[in-house]
Scaffold this motif. Structure first.
Motif, mmCIF file in Angstrom:
data_model
loop_
_atom_site.group_PDB
_atom_site.id
_atom_site.type_symbol
_atom_site.label_atom_id
_atom_site.label_comp_id
_atom_site.label_asym_id
_atom_site.label_seq_id
_atom_site.Cartn_x
_atom_site.Cartn_y
_atom_site.Cartn_z
ATOM 1 N N ALA D 72 0.815 -1.217 0.000
ATOM 2 C CA ALA D 72 0.000 0.000 0.000
ATOM 3 C C ALA D 72 0.848 1.267 0.000
ATOM 4 C CB ALA D 72 -0.921 0.009 1.230
ATOM 5 N N LEU D 207 -12.887 0.530 0.711
ATOM 6 C CA LEU D 207 -12.606 0.215 2.110
ATOM 7 C C LEU D 207 -12.827 1.451 2.963
ATOM 8 C CD1 LEU D 207 -11.386 -1.744 4.227
ATOM 9 C CD2 LEU D 207 -9.128 -0.906 3.533
ATOM 10 N N ALA D 222 -5.954 -2.124 4.162
ATOM 11 C CA ALA D 222 -5.775 -2.231 2.711
ATOM 12 C C ALA D 222 -4.722 -3.290 2.388
ATOM 13 C CB ALA D 222 -5.368 -0.881 2.139
ATOM 14 N N GLU D 223 -3.668 -3.303 3.187
ATOM 15 C CA GLU D 223 -2.586 -4.270 2.985
ATOM 16 C C GLU D 223 -3.118 -5.712 3.089
ATOM 17 O OE1 GLU D 223 0.543 -2.890 2.485
ATOM 18 O OE2 GLU D 223 1.690 -4.750 2.388
ATOM 19 N N VAL D 233 -7.765 -1.444 -4.335
ATOM 20 C CA VAL D 233 -8.404 -0.965 -3.107
ATOM 21 C C VAL D 233 -8.590 0.544 -3.195
ATOM 22 C CG1 VAL D 233 -8.204 -0.785 -0.605
ATOM 23 C CG2 VAL D 233 -7.356 -2.831 -1.778
ATOM 24 N N LEU D 235 -9.616 3.666 -0.865
ATOM 25 C CA LEU D 235 -9.782 4.044 0.536
ATOM 26 C C LEU D 235 -10.904 5.063 0.658
ATOM 27 C CD1 LEU D 235 -5.987 4.503 1.292
ATOM 28 C CD2 LEU D 235 -7.387 2.478 1.743
ATOM 29 N N THR D 263 0.393 6.665 0.437
ATOM 30 C CA THR D 263 -0.026 5.542 -0.400
ATOM 31 C C THR D 263 -0.307 5.976 -1.827
ATOM 32 O OG1 THR D 263 -1.614 3.728 -0.614
ATOM 33 C CG2 THR D 263 -2.501 5.811 0.185
ATOM 34 N N LEU D 265 -2.786 4.504 -3.401
ATOM 35 C CA LEU D 265 -4.188 4.138 -3.587
ATOM 36 C C LEU D 265 -5.076 5.389 -3.638
ATOM 37 C CD1 LEU D 265 -4.329 1.175 -1.037
ATOM 38 C CD2 LEU D 265 -4.243 1.001 -3.539
#
Lengths: 350, 350, 350, 350
Positions: D72, D207, D222-223, D233, D235, D263, D265
């Motif tokens: 992540a 998530l 997430a990891e 993923v 967030l 990250t 993400l």
């Protein structure tokens, strides 16, 4: 005030509750449910605020109906307050107010350099601490009155009104002689003696939200100031304390619209203390303006790594200049104006 | 202080960090890892506390190694401090200290009645507010100096030393004339001007933990007082602010042993404010003593439902008498003593 | 439910609110104040819990009157629940329940050694994780079914009922085959699918409070389990998340008496997770028992420094033995009994 | 990992610490200060994450140096991840992603009406709960698979990819058959079994941050998903739990830039749950976009006052349409695009 009774309340208990409420000058009105009875208390609820109603036998819960603040409430003033600062500046009007400057006044040169720079970038007021609330008694405590004099001198040169913190009731008169805005720090938000004292002078007050103060408590702190006669209170959201450790505090950006719904007072945001990191100042500033803030108070230092306090969250002069350019689109987006760079100060200095 | 660098740090950045640290009078020691370098800073860490190390290019994180408090630390004094109050009382010794009395001094009669009652039940000191920090400017603010005189008169009659709050630097001298212990309220725990001022008088200080103060901040507040010369600081855990709404605050019972490990100062607990409910005073008192508290400060009122402040959390005289009987087993369990009922006061009064 | 209207509500808005409430099967009762009107809603309040009353024009605030939990409430069962575990143990009776054992089952030998030791010190149940909720996907996740078999084998040898966590609805049946008590971890307190699933098996459930769950949410989680038919829920306070960093979590010791007032279910405390430090386990255990807890769940490991998880907060076998001796006076103080050391196990082992 | 020793450490203790660290495969490097010694541990820090270093005699504190997340982290991927959803949509690219729809799918008609309306206003994805995590077991729990079928049907008609929550490991396969994005709710953010299970399917995962989860814990969650193979993923910051009661949660707007720094993400924001009030959705949305969010997930209902869940925070169709018009300037300000109103749907419907 609404009182809800326990299921098994007796008539004598119910009578006693009503009697107590009526003795305090309110009328009662009963709604009997299957289990509980709801007692509506009609009249001036402030008379009940002191009353220990939960101690009365048979009382299960008590629900206030009225807001505890009056002068600070929207109901008191339908129009939004626009607070005049010095001769020219104002907070709460169409133009966004930007206060910038060092955490502490560390000397005349750094203050002057910062002031000219932030002024040329478009800041409308200068901040700088003379008396500093420091967690450690061994840390730099500010230059005191000498710093106030420097602030006044730099105001004379730059035309920027000055904002500085007052921490002690005994200093209020002194600080008010120099400052255009008296700042009450987060740790003093419920220093009621200080709130009352700044309520008695004719200087706008920048009231910072306490680390664990609710929006309602912030408004009650403003009410303390206003109740003494000083109606010029500027509220400041600066982050609250939560479990999150990635940031120094947690900026409660929702407090801006919540306050706007509750009060006519202007609301500024301090992105420097909220995040505690220089790299977060810009995004938090953008968010604050987008959410409706009336302005920003930003820590700026000519050389943050040499700052005697709060260097980690201070912007450089160049970073502040960039911020002022970058926030312009957000000011436009919310229909606010922003004073522009007045002159190419940095170029001139170079 | 330990500095951890970012993975891609350059040699120039590393040199600059070392230079900065060494300029401040410390030596540096490097441990090179695969990605990051650890810079141990050897010497007087307090010199780095002001330094904005995170602003230095290449720094990822900074970890203090030393405690920021000195006079308050266990290292400063291996022996636990026992603080003398008035002629006879003490806090921090083998005997548990119990301070009891009304939230506010509302009048001479209620104060006298409460004082005789709590004394006969075994309380060793009398509390009572003369100047009250109230959330609302419209709420009862205390009787001021008149209340101080009543407290002194009742002390003369009962022999109980008196504990009362001081809220304003300008009042410190006045309050210290009357009081045996100066109380600093939770909302003033970081009113640094006030802390310094009570540090200059020769009266023990009861320092309440702020609503969102960490244990370390509480110790730093004590350090402020002590740094001025007054070493007689009594810490008081009174509940912290959390998301839980079932209680007024959340008693941080673990703070008691944590403080005992960090400091030589005595630690009392206020179960009245912690829970905010009369029915919780007893279980929280038991827990506090079991966890190692040196004493309790409890709100007691002859008629809580008529109290002008904090009635919901005040014990009646009878409930306090029962509490004092009930806590005895817990005092025994932790090897502490508790002053006993001195005379059958209630019976006498009847 | 009580609805409070805004000051300027129109008759049409008021009618619409009443209509909406009455459509949902409740009656309304009005108390008209000077500014606001209070609408008491009489009848089955649960019908309104779904209703978006705040969206109705003219509504200022909504105040629930009834508790949202039923089966878990004191009103449902006047007697305190005593929950049978296995053949011999129980939780909620006069005897304090003590569950002890390693965070994770790391192997047969360490489990056996721990079990015999804690049993001989007086523990009544054995804890040990087979499936571990770990913050990192790369951390030790538990030995799974192999660990369940070890737990069952050790139960056969020691007679100790076993308590182990279930994390996945698909594991409930498997874990229930082996375990005497199904533990729901703090991070799964609002894993409603899992709560429902353990509500369908006939095994007591040890339900840990979520890190940021209110007391009311904990009771609603219990209600989920109970609503499926399984009434054997043991609540467990294990510390909540606050801003304080000196401890892993903040033990909410007041939650014990608050829960005792709200529910008939037993309440245990986990001093290991609450403090996160082995040195805090004893004082927090004493406080918990003093405040009325029905028992403790304690992490114990033959060699904490070698533990694969939670070593920092695990007691050694000797420290646990000492704890069991030291808590006896507190058990006595609250009128509870405690199973004693059954045999001089350590001596025998030596 | 850095280990700091206590002042009075013995050589034997120091040797034992070094031995323990070296046994776990790392090298040690000592910096001896005047009082304490700093032990730098060089090598793969993850081997120490399990180790109970604080239990070793002589250890005062332990400071991790490396981030516990890998896949992540920014270090893992320098480029920002752009996550494809269905055939056409994406999250994390230049275009802002807007997901809108009802809290729960309450029926085919309301879903269809909402979907067409939000699509025409510019939303790119449709949200709707089929399985609902409700605090009360007696509340509406969602229509289950029937709702999934309705979502799929409406997708066929509107072309909007669908986002819906999965609460139970046993449902993952079923929900993945229908949904384009699997949502993990805040209360399941540390339901590690569920995280692993959605990590095994080929569907993007939305998530949500847990109510009291730190930014680091969100990244570790997430990891968990990514470690199983699913790298897609998204967030979602949706407000954290604090002491403030004026809003349902406190939007941590700073988490957006903090996450962007940590990250690759994408980060979305849920202004509906964050504030819990329809009137706060717009200002929080503006703030989120200004702070750099990659998109919004907004609750919309044709008639919020009739909604079976979350009506108080749902926008009407008209309010959502207005929101999409109003956020355009903020999208422009941050250099992002926003899909525009595709057709005058409401006019057509009228």
């Amino acid at each position: 005030m609404i009182i809800v009774t326990r299921p098994a309340i007796t008539d004598a208990e119910l009578d006693h509750i009503r009697e107590r409420v009526e003795t305090l000058g309110m009328r009662t009105h009963l709604s009997r449910g299957e289990a509980r009875t709801i007692i509506g208390c009609i009249g001036d609820e402030s008379r009940l605020q002191e009353a220990a109603l939960l101690t009365l036998p048979g009382v299960e819960s008590v629900h206030p109906v009225m807001k505890p603040y009056k002068l600070a409430s929207r109901e008191f003033s339908a129009d939004r307050s626009v607070i005049r600062v010095g001769d020219a500046a104002e907070v709460g009007g169409r133009s966004l107010a930007v206060i910038a400057g060092p955490c502490s006044v560390e000397g005349r040169d750094m203050l002057r350099e910062t002031a000219f720079s932030v002024a040329s970038a478009g800041a409308g007021m200068l901040r700088g601490g003379a008396f500093k609330p420091r967690t450690s008694p061994y840390a730099f405590q500010g230059l005191g009155e000498a710093a106030l004099r420097m602030l006044a001198d730099v105001r004379a040169e730059t035309g920027l009104p000055i904002v500085t913190e007052v921490m002690d009731t005994r200093q209020v008169e002194l600080v008010a002689e120099y400052a255009d805005v008296l700042q009450i720090g987060a740790r003093n938000m419920q220093n009621f003696a200080l709130l009352s004292e700044v309520g008695r002078v004719q200087r706008p007050v920048l009231l910072k939200r306490g680390l664990s103060a609710t929006v309602q408590e912030l408004l009650m702190a403003a009410e303390y100031v206003m109740a003494q006669g000083n109606r010029d209170v500027i509220l400041c959201e600066r982050g609250i304390r939560t479990f999150e450790t990635a940031t120094r505090n947690t900026l409660d950006v929702a407090a801006i619209p919540v306050l706007k719904a509750e009060t006519h007072l202007p609301v500024m945001v301090d992105p420097s203390h909220a995040g505690g990191r220089a790299d977060l100042v810009a995004p938090l500033s953008f968010a604050a303006i987008a959410a409706g803030a009336d302005g920003l108070i930003v820590e700026v230092h000519p050389c943050p790594e040499q700052a005697l306090s709060d260097g980690d969250q201070s912007l450089t002069l160049a970073a502040f200049e960039k911020l002022m350019i970058d926030i312009r689109v957000f000011a436009d987006a919310v229909g606010r104006t922003l004073a522009g760079p007045t002159k190419p100060w940095r170029a001139e200095a170079a």
